[in-house]
Design an enzyme around this catalytic site. Structure first.
Site, mmCIF file in Angstrom:
data_model
loop_
_atom_site.group_PDB
_atom_site.id
_atom_site.type_symbol
_atom_site.label_atom_id
_atom_site.label_comp_id
_atom_site.label_asym_id
_atom_site.label_seq_id
_atom_site.Cartn_x
_atom_site.Cartn_y
_atom_site.Cartn_z
ATOM 1 N N GLY A 1 0.842 -1.196 0.000
ATOM 2 C CA GLY A 1 0.000 0.000 0.000
ATOM 3 C C GLY A 1 0.868 1.233 0.000
ATOM 4 O O GLY A 1 2.064 1.164 0.295
ATOM 5 N N CYS B 1 5.415 -5.847 1.616
ATOM 6 C CA CYS B 1 5.772 -4.438 1.496
ATOM 7 C C CYS B 1 5.129 -3.603 2.616
ATOM 8 O O CYS B 1 5.505 -3.760 3.768
ATOM 9 C CB CYS B 1 5.407 -3.947 0.096
ATOM 10 S SG CYS B 1 6.273 -2.443 -0.330
ATOM 11 N N TYR B 2 4.149 -2.773 2.319
ATOM 12 C CA TYR B 2 3.494 -2.030 3.410
ATOM 13 C C TYR B 2 2.947 -3.019 4.448
ATOM 14 O O TYR B 2 2.997 -2.755 5.652
ATOM 15 C CB TYR B 2 2.356 -1.168 2.844
ATOM 16 C CG TYR B 2 1.591 -0.419 3.922
ATOM 17 C CD1 TYR B 2 2.090 0.757 4.468
ATOM 18 C CD2 TYR B 2 0.372 -0.901 4.407
ATOM 19 C CE1 TYR B 2 1.405 1.433 5.470
ATOM 20 C CE2 TYR B 2 -0.324 -0.240 5.405
ATOM 21 C CZ TYR B 2 0.196 0.934 5.927
ATOM 22 O OH TYR B 2 -0.486 1.601 6.920
ATOM 23 N N HIS C 1 7.756 -7.552 -3.660
ATOM 24 C CA HIS C 1 6.453 -8.030 -4.144
ATOM 25 C C HIS C 1 6.622 -9.365 -4.875
ATOM 26 O O HIS C 1 6.997 -9.385 -6.047
ATOM 27 C CB HIS C 1 5.839 -6.998 -5.106
ATOM 28 C CG HIS C 1 5.365 -5.761 -4.422
ATOM 29 N ND1 HIS C 1 4.079 -5.608 -3.974
ATOM 30 C CD2 HIS C 1 6.015 -4.630 -4.089
ATOM 31 C CE1 HIS C 1 3.946 -4.429 -3.395
ATOM 32 N NE2 HIS C 1 5.112 -3.812 -3.457
ATOM 33 N N GLU D 1 4.333 -11.176 -6.003
ATOM 34 C CA GLU D 1 3.222 -11.416 -6.931
ATOM 35 C C GLU D 1 3.477 -10.904 -8.343
ATOM 36 O O GLU D 1 2.764 -11.256 -9.261
ATOM 37 C CB GLU D 1 1.917 -10.810 -6.393
ATOM 38 C CG GLU D 1 1.910 -9.307 -6.188
ATOM 39 C CD GLU D 1 2.517 -8.869 -4.859
ATOM 40 O OE1 GLU D 1 3.188 -9.699 -4.229
ATOM 41 O OE2 GLU D 1 2.342 -7.709 -4.469
ATOM 42 N N SER E 1 -24.868 -12.013 -25.144
ATOM 43 C CA SER E 1 -24.272 -11.118 -26.141
ATOM 44 C C SER E 1 -23.448 -11.911 -27.148
ATOM 45 O O SER E 1 -23.039 -11.373 -28.166
ATOM 46 C CB SER E 1 -23.352 -10.127 -25.430
ATOM 47 O OG SER E 1 -22.236 -10.817 -24.891
ATOM 48 N N GLY E 2 -23.189 -13.185 -26.826
ATOM 49 C CA GLY E 2 -22.280 -13.944 -27.679
ATOM 50 C C GLY E 2 -20.856 -13.857 -27.160
ATOM 51 O O GLY E 2 -19.976 -14.550 -27.642
ATOM 52 N N GLY E 3 -20.628 -13.000 -26.172
ATOM 53 C CA GLY E 3 -19.301 -12.913 -25.554
ATOM 54 C C GLY E 3 -19.099 -14.084 -24.601
ATOM 55 O O GLY E 3 -20.046 -14.817 -24.278
ATOM 56 N N VAL E 4 -17.868 -14.237 -24.146
ATOM 57 C CA VAL E 4 -17.529 -15.399 -23.327
ATOM 58 C C VAL E 4 -18.281 -15.397 -21.995
ATOM 59 O O VAL E 4 -18.837 -16.419 -21.589
ATOM 60 C CB VAL E 4 -16.000 -15.429 -23.051
ATOM 61 C CG1 VAL E 4 -15.637 -16.630 -22.204
ATOM 62 C CG2 VAL E 4 -15.240 -15.465 -24.349
ATOM 63 N N ASP E 5 -18.335 -14.233 -21.331
ATOM 64 C CA ASP E 5 -18.882 -14.214 -19.971
ATOM 65 C C ASP E 5 -20.360 -14.594 -19.941
ATOM 66 O O ASP E 5 -20.774 -15.471 -19.180
ATOM 67 C CB ASP E 5 -18.698 -12.832 -19.329
ATOM 68 C CG ASP E 5 -17.255 -12.378 -19.372
ATOM 69 O OD1 ASP E 5 -16.390 -13.244 -19.552
ATOM 70 O OD2 ASP E 5 -17.004 -11.162 -19.245
ATOM 71 N N SER E 6 -21.151 -13.927 -20.769
ATOM 72 C CA SER E 6 -22.581 -14.236 -20.719
ATOM 73 C C SER E 6 -22.844 -15.653 -21.241
ATOM 74 O O SER E 6 -23.756 -16.332 -20.778
ATOM 75 C CB SER E 6 -23.413 -13.200 -21.481
ATOM 76 O OG SER E 6 -23.097 -13.198 -22.848
ATOM 77 N N SER E 7 -22.018 -16.127 -22.167
ATOM 78 C CA SER E 7 -22.217 -17.484 -22.690
ATOM 79 C C SER E 7 -21.943 -18.527 -21.620
ATOM 80 O O SER E 7 -22.706 -19.480 -21.445
ATOM 81 C CB SER E 7 -21.282 -17.758 -23.873
ATOM 82 O OG SER E 7 -21.518 -16.827 -24.888
ATOM 83 N N LYS F 1 -11.147 -13.478 -15.506
ATOM 84 C CA LYS F 1 -11.474 -13.792 -16.904
ATOM 85 C C LYS F 1 -10.915 -15.153 -17.351
ATOM 86 O O LYS F 1 -11.622 -15.942 -17.979
ATOM 87 C CB LYS F 1 -10.892 -12.688 -17.796
ATOM 88 C CG LYS F 1 -11.295 -12.788 -19.246
ATOM 89 C CD LYS F 1 -12.598 -12.106 -19.473
ATOM 90 C CE LYS F 1 -13.061 -12.177 -20.892
ATOM 91 N NZ LYS F 1 -14.342 -11.496 -21.059
#
Ligand code: XMP
Length: 523
Positions: free
Chosen positions: A59, A86-87, A180, A182, A233-239, A379
């Site tokens: 942070g 870190c912080y 860090h 990560e 919508s045909g996008g990945v998420d809604s599908s 995602k």
């Protein structure tokens, strides 16, 4: 839909720019974790969350500043392992009786640094210092530093600017790192997280197969025998959301696919065939091209276009959804990055660059409750879940496509003629990218048709046709992007194909703007 059947790790966010990356690294290790801002983490929250381990993020603040962020002190008596980054390291040292000093030029470190081990070894660093160089590259970003470690801690690694680069109290399993682990620039950083979670007793039970089963059970519990509608919508998420919900509740789910006439070539057919024919999911194909294109006629201002499309989309969705008797739930493909309440130190509203298109406000307006089975996923995890559900790779790997569709790839006035030309050019371009094996390497690629005609010569005749711009970018999250470095051969071949195969275009350009200062879409 917080799930309690898995071991859970709590990440307390103190406002680092890279807190999400900690979660990514842990998820890659099949560990379930959640990020929560420090303000929300109270004693009661800790008891309810019951973490098996805790990580303090980095942070921007200074522990020496009065009122700077802290975890509740009860975190230290939970009896679970804690890792401070870190912080987070400085917080831990400060809280447990060590001493932190303000940074001076000699001790502040930003960027690459190298850690060397001390004589003492601890399991957190298993797998480190193995390449013969005797050191490990890490990424530092700190002004303040720990001047005295807390009682019970030992030093396990030092760097020129951080004599306490990594310390630990092995008995309590409290560890603190100044760097860090990560980020990408700490190449062996994932090992630190792996050692930490293994020592904490995580079994790595967060798999997509387990997630799928849990999600299905939870959807059934939430929905019962009532009905759900889902905007596809045909996008990945809604599908992926639709297929998962369908697996849970079958025909109680109806999908509404709004075709606004601004889709790519064959897109509507592909979506309808896939969901209706292959998955047997009840699907309403709302063909509303006339309505959208009619209202967009003569409009050239980008924000006005977006607002018209957003408004009509909601109207249309509401109209069709209203026909599904007894629908009580609206399914959405909301992802975890949209849900995380990150700590913002900048305050103040950010400038609106573009009005993004979504169905916000719709659930309240229609009195619907939300079903959001992807709320806990990033995602790439949604893609993994899609594969687990048997969605074809060609569908899962599709580039993102914006809600307003081709409207924002057609600067200036939208006409049917321009849309037709754009669809054809885009199809040739994507075909080229696929043929050259580049599709999966590129984050997003498309053609924009420019509102300008230029003079050319084809055969022996003069042409006066549209110019177009090819766009291809690499990005992680769409927030920043770099143009894709195609070879000149590829660009030349693609330009030739587009001009030969697409009537109406006689000039092809390649957009080499990064984001910022550009945006990915043209409008
Ligand atoms: P920009 O153009 O803002 O785009 O750099 C970043 C990413 O977001 C997509 N995009 C949208 N997606 N609704 C969406 O669902 C929208 O209104 C919208 N506008 C842009 C864009 O395609 C890119 O992936």
């Amino acid at each position: 839909m917080t799930d309690t059947s898995h071991d859970r790790l709590l990440i307390i966010d103190f406002g680092s720019q890279v807190t999400q990356l900690i979660a990514r690294r842990l998820r890659e290790l099949n560990v379930y974790c959640e990020i929560h801002p420090y303000q929300k983490v109270t004693d009661a929250f800790l008891t309810e969350f019951a973490p098996k381990a805790v990580i303090f993020s980095g942070g921007p603040d200074s522990v020496m500043r009065e009122g700077s962020p802290r975890p509740p002190q009860s975190v230290y008596t939970l009896g679970v392992p804690i890792l401070g980054i870190c912080y987070g390291q400085q917080v831990m040292m400060h809280d447990l009786g060590g001493r932190v000093e303000a940074g001076e030029h000699a001790t502040a470190e930003f960027g690459r640094a190298y850690i060397t081990p001390t004589e003492d070894r601890c399991e957190l660093l298993n797998g480190w210092f193995m390449d013969g160089s005797g050191r490990e590259q890490v990424w530092m970003s700190h002004g303040d530093h720990v001047a005295e470690i807390a009682p019970g801690f030992s030093v396990y690694g030092t760097s020129p600017g951080a004599p306490f680069a990594i310390t630990g109290d092995v008995k309590r399993q409290f560890y603190a790192a100044q760097f860090h682990p990560e980020v990408h620039h700490t190449p062996n950083g994932k090992t630190v997280y792996e050692n930490f979670v293994r020592a904490a007793g995580f079994t790595g039970d967060w798999t997509m197969a387990a997630y799928r089963e849990d999600a299905i059970r939870l959807i059934r519990e939430q929905v019962g025998d009532r009905k759900v509608i889902c905007g596809l919508s045909g996008g990945v998420d809604s599908s992926v959301a639709a297929v998962l919900i369908h697996e849970a509740i079958g025909d109680q789910l109806t999908c509404v696919f709004v075709d606004h006439g601004l889709l790519r070539m064959n897109e509507a057919d592909e979506v309808v065939t896939m969901f209706r024919d292959n998955y047997n999911i009840p699907l309403i194909h709302a063909d509303e091209a006339e309505l959208f294109l009619g209202e967009l006629d003569g409009v050239s201002d980008p924000e006005t276009k977006r607002k018209i499309i957003g408004r009509l989309f909601i109207d249309v969705f509401q109209k069709y959804a209203g026909e599904i008797e007894g629908a009580e739930f609206l399914a959405q493909g909301t992802l975890y990055p949209d849900v995380i309440e990150s700590v913002s130190f900048s305050g103040g509203p950010s400038v609106t660059i573009k009005s993004h298109h979504n169905v916000g406000g719709l659930p309240e307006k229609m009195g619907l409750k939300l079903v959001e089975p992807l709320r806990e996923l990033f995602k790439d995890e949604v893609r993994a879940l899609g594969r687990e559900l048997g969605l074809p790779d060609s569908f899962i790997g599709r580039h993102p496509f914006p809600g307003p569709g081709l409207a924002i790839r057609c600067p200036g006035e939208i006409t049917r003629e321009k849309l037709e030309i754009l669809r054809k050019a885009d199809a040739v371009y994507i075909d080229q990218i696929r043929k050259h094996g580049l599709y999966d390497e590129i984050w997003q690629a498309f053609v924009a048709i420019l509102p300008v005609r230029t003079v050319g010569v084809m055969g022996d005749g003069r042409t006066y046709d549209f110019a177009c711009a090819l766009r291809a970018v690499n990005s992680v999250d769409g927030m920043t992007a770099d143009y894709y470095p195609f070879t000149h051969d590829f660009l030349g071949e693609t330009a030739t194909r587009i001009i030969n195969e697409v009537r109406g275009i006689n000039r092809v350009t390649y957009d080499i703007t990064s984001k910022p200062p550009g945006t990915i879409e043209w409008e």
